[in-house]
Design a protein around this motif. Structure first.
Motif, PDB file in Angstrom:
ATOM      1  N   PRO A  15       0.839  -1.206   0.000  1.00 12.98           N
ATOM      2  CA  PRO A  15       0.000   0.000   0.000  1.00 12.98           C
ATOM      3  C   PRO A  15       0.871   1.252   0.000  1.00 12.98           C
ATOM      4  CG  PRO A  15       0.115  -0.926   2.193  1.00 12.98           C
ATOM      5  CD  PRO A  15       0.888  -1.862   1.311  1.00 12.98           C
ATOM      6  N   GLU A  16       0.291   2.335  -0.442  1.00 16.05           N
ATOM      7  CA  GLU A  16       0.990   3.627  -0.363  1.00 16.05           C
ATOM      8  C   GLU A  16       1.454   3.869   1.060  1.00 16.05           C
ATOM      9  OE1 GLU A  16      -2.072   6.306  -2.196  1.00 16.05           O
ATOM     10  OE2 GLU A  16      -0.277   7.416  -2.797  1.00 16.05           O
ATOM     11  N   GLY A  17       2.650   4.416   1.178  1.00 24.07           N
ATOM     12  CA  GLY A  17       3.175   4.743   2.495  1.00 24.07           C
ATOM     13  C   GLY A  17       3.976   3.623   3.136  1.00 24.07           C
ATOM     14  N   ALA A  18       3.917   2.435   2.555  1.00 27.30           N
ATOM     15  CA  ALA A  18       4.636   1.303   3.140  1.00 27.30           C
ATOM     16  C   ALA A  18       6.139   1.434   2.901  1.00 27.30           C
ATOM     17  CB  ALA A  18       4.126   0.004   2.534  1.00 27.30           C
ATOM     18  N   THR A  19       6.881   0.695   3.701  1.00 26.74           N
ATOM     19  CA  THR A  19       8.323   0.538   3.493  1.00 26.74           C
ATOM     20  C   THR A  19       8.562  -0.834   2.884  1.00 26.74           C
ATOM     21  OG1 THR A  19       8.909   1.994   5.328  1.00 26.74           O
ATOM     22  CG2 THR A  19      10.562   0.385   4.620  1.00 26.74           C
ATOM     23  N   VAL A  20       9.356  -0.885   1.855  1.00 25.76           N
ATOM     24  CA  VAL A  20       9.614  -2.158   1.170  1.00 25.76           C
ATOM     25  C   VAL A  20      11.122  -2.295   0.939  1.00 25.76           C
ATOM     26  CG1 VAL A  20       9.232  -1.134  -1.119  1.00 25.76           C
ATOM     27  CG2 VAL A  20       8.935  -3.595  -0.790  1.00 25.76           C
ATOM     28  N   ALA A  21      11.595  -3.526   1.030  1.00 27.94           N
ATOM     29  CA  ALA A  21      13.031  -3.782   0.858  1.00 27.94           C
ATOM     30  C   ALA A  21      13.252  -4.856  -0.192  1.00 27.94           C
ATOM     31  CB  ALA A  21      13.648  -4.225   2.186  1.00 27.94           C
ATOM     32  N   PHE A  22      14.233  -4.612  -1.044  1.00 28.77           N
ATOM     33  CA  PHE A  22      14.620  -5.580  -2.060  1.00 28.77           C
ATOM     34  C   PHE A  22      16.046  -6.036  -1.792  1.00 28.77           C
ATOM     35  CE2 PHE A  22      10.868  -4.437  -3.881  1.00 28.77           C
ATOM     36  CZ  PHE A  22      10.823  -3.220  -4.550  1.00 28.77           C
ATOM     37  N   ASN A  23      16.290  -7.302  -2.075  1.00 29.15           N
ATOM     38  CA  ASN A  23      17.625  -7.846  -1.889  1.00 29.15           C
ATOM     39  C   ASN A  23      18.160  -8.409  -3.195  1.00 29.15           C
ATOM     40  OD1 ASN A  23      17.382  -7.372   0.925  1.00 29.15           O
ATOM     41  ND2 ASN A  23      16.161  -9.232   1.091  1.00 29.15           N
ATOM     42  N   CYS A  24      19.448  -8.526  -3.235  1.00 26.12           N
ATOM     43  CA  CYS A  24      20.113  -8.990  -4.450  1.00 26.12           C
ATOM     44  C   CYS A  24      21.432  -9.632  -4.043  1.00 26.12           C
ATOM     45  CB  CYS A  24      20.343  -7.773  -5.357  1.00 26.12           C
ATOM     46  SG  CYS A  24      21.502  -7.994  -6.697  1.00 26.12           S
ATOM     47  N   THR A  25      21.792 -10.724  -4.691  1.00 30.29           N
ATOM     48  CA  THR A  25      23.117 -11.308  -4.476  1.00 30.29           C
ATOM     49  C   THR A  25      23.826 -11.413  -5.812  1.00 30.29           C
ATOM     50  OG1 THR A  25      22.224 -13.551  -4.679  1.00 30.29           O
ATOM     51  CG2 THR A  25      22.410 -12.646  -2.456  1.00 30.29           C
ATOM     52  N   TYR A  26      25.137 -11.324  -5.768  1.00 30.30           N
ATOM     53  CA  TYR A  26      25.932 -11.445  -6.979  1.00 30.30           C
ATOM     54  C   TYR A  26      27.001 -12.498  -6.763  1.00 30.30           C
ATOM     55  CZ  TYR A  26      29.090  -8.252  -4.511  1.00 30.30           C
ATOM     56  OH  TYR A  26      29.921  -7.655  -3.586  1.00 30.30           O
ATOM     57  N   SER A  27      27.395 -13.142  -7.838  1.00 29.01           N
ATOM     58  CA  SER A  27      28.230 -14.330  -7.699  1.00 29.01           C
ATOM     59  C   SER A  27      29.714 -14.058  -7.875  1.00 29.01           C
ATOM     60  CB  SER A  27      27.798 -15.396  -8.702  1.00 29.01           C
ATOM     61  OG  SER A  27      27.942 -14.887 -10.019  1.00 29.01           O
ATOM     62  N   ASN A  28      30.045 -12.984  -8.562  1.00 25.83           N
ATOM     63  CA  ASN A  28      31.450 -12.781  -8.916  1.00 25.83           C
ATOM     64  C   ASN A  28      32.087 -11.735  -8.018  1.00 25.83           C
ATOM     65  OD1 ASN A  28      33.909 -11.983 -10.257  1.00 25.83           O
ATOM     66  ND2 ASN A  28      33.149 -13.034 -12.059  1.00 25.83           N
ATOM     67  N   SER A  29      33.060 -12.161  -7.254  1.00 30.66           N
ATOM     68  CA  SER A  29      33.700 -11.249  -6.298  1.00 30.66           C
ATOM     69  C   SER A  29      34.532 -10.175  -6.978  1.00 30.66           C
ATOM     70  CB  SER A  29      34.576 -12.039  -5.326  1.00 30.66           C
ATOM     71  OG  SER A  29      35.561 -12.761  -6.035  1.00 30.66           O
ATOM     72  N   ALA A  30      34.725 -10.303  -8.312  1.00 30.85           N
ATOM     73  CA  ALA A  30      35.470  -9.266  -9.046  1.00 30.85           C
ATOM     74  C   ALA A  30      34.596  -8.051  -9.332  1.00 30.85           C
ATOM     75  CB  ALA A  30      36.011  -9.834 -10.351  1.00 30.85           C
ATOM     76  N   SER A  31      33.323  -8.128  -8.980  1.00 30.04           N
ATOM     77  CA  SER A  31      32.428  -6.998  -9.197  1.00 30.04           C
ATOM     78  C   SER A  31      32.959  -5.781  -8.486  1.00 30.04           C
ATOM     79  CB  SER A  31      31.026  -7.325  -8.672  1.00 30.04           C
ATOM     80  OG  SER A  31      30.561  -8.531  -9.211  1.00 30.04           O
ATOM     81  N   GLN A  32      32.882  -4.647  -9.153  1.00 29.57           N
ATOM     82  CA  GLN A  32      33.462  -3.448  -8.562  1.00 29.57           C
ATOM     83  C   GLN A  32      32.486  -2.311  -8.365  1.00 29.57           C
ATOM     84  OE1 GLN A  32      37.124  -2.163 -10.270  1.00 29.57           O
ATOM     85  NE2 GLN A  32      37.932  -4.223 -10.490  1.00 29.57           N
ATOM     86  N   SER A  33      31.454  -2.268  -9.168  1.00 29.66           N
ATOM     87  CA  SER A  33      30.483  -1.182  -9.025  1.00 29.66           C
ATOM     88  C   SER A  33      29.093  -1.790  -8.982  1.00 29.66           C
ATOM     89  CB  SER A  33      30.576  -0.202 -10.197  1.00 29.66           C
ATOM     90  OG  SER A  33      31.865   0.333 -10.298  1.00 29.66           O
TER      91      SER A  33
END
Lengths: 113, 115
Positions: A14-32
């Motif tokens: 609903p409007e006004g709610a707080t929502v959280a999204f998560n994400c995982t990445y597999s390659n530790s060479a990721s830089q940005s």
């Protein structure tokens, strides 16, 4: 192997709610790291970059945990206009790479009145 | 605010035909990219281009694809003999050179429909 994983949703809030999204990445060479927003059949648009120290832009807060290879996005006080698909994106720079973005499939958010 | 532009917005073609998708990156940017997004799927990297040559390409970018920067402003993606599975949104992106400037800016995309 370069993978970015996200919960596809949809998140219906609903409007006004707080929502959280998560994400995982597999390659530790990721830089940005980034969160992009994509409206239906439109181009991805940069929402915010994500830094190790965490960063905030108005109602949006992004966090990065390099040790766990985990990125999050928190949206406070959701607006109807926040309805979109949120793309977790990582950028690899290594060797001769020019930093090619690797996208997650996106998390769909629907904010209801 | 400068933007990446792409033309056409929608291209319909017959299988086996050649198509050229056009992009005008932001004028002071030096790195250029093509991505594609098949309907309902994630955005996928195709190719990156810097200093008038391909710097990296994905497995998708096979011999049917080519890129060119024919002049100082345009950046094109050519598909020589289109297949049904080439139907997708094709996004061009660009970024400037320099540390701390790895944000890529996307154009509005070209929707390619192969019949």
């Amino acid at each position: 192997r370069k993978e970015v994983e996200q919960d596809p949703g949809p998140f219906n809030v609903p409007e006004g709610a707080t929502v959280a999204f998560n994400c995982t990445y597999s390659n530790s060479a990721s830089q940005s790291f980034f969160w992009y927003r994509q409206d239906c059949r439109k181009e991805p648009k940069l929402l915010m970059s994500v830094y190790s120290s965490g960063n905030e832009d108005g109602r949006f807060t992004a966090q990065l945990n390099r040790a766990s290879q985990y990125i999050s996005l928190l949206i406070r006080d959701s607006k109807l206009s926040d309805s979109a698909t949120y793309l977790c994106v990582v950028n690899f720079f290594y060797g001769g790479s020019q930093g090619n973005l690797i996208f997650g499939k996106g998390t769909k958010l629907s904010v209801k009145p | 605010e400068p933007e990446v532009t792409q033309t056409p917005s929608h291209q319909v073609t017959q299988m086996g035909q050649e198509v050229i998708l056009r992009c005008v990156p932001i004028s002071n940017h030096l790195y250029f990219y093509w991505y594609r997004q098949i309907l309902g799927q994630k955005v996928e990297f195709l190719v990156s281009f810097y200093n008038n040559e391909i710097s990296e390409k994905s497995e998708i970018f096979d011999d049917q694809f080519s890129v060119e920067r024919p002049d100082g402003s345009n950046f094109t993606l050519k598909i020589r003999s289109t297949k049904l599975e080439d139907s997708a949104m094709y996004f061009c992106a660009s970024r400037p050179q320099g540390s701390g400037t790895d944000t890529q800016y996307f154009g509005p995309g070209t929707r390619l429909t192969v019949l």
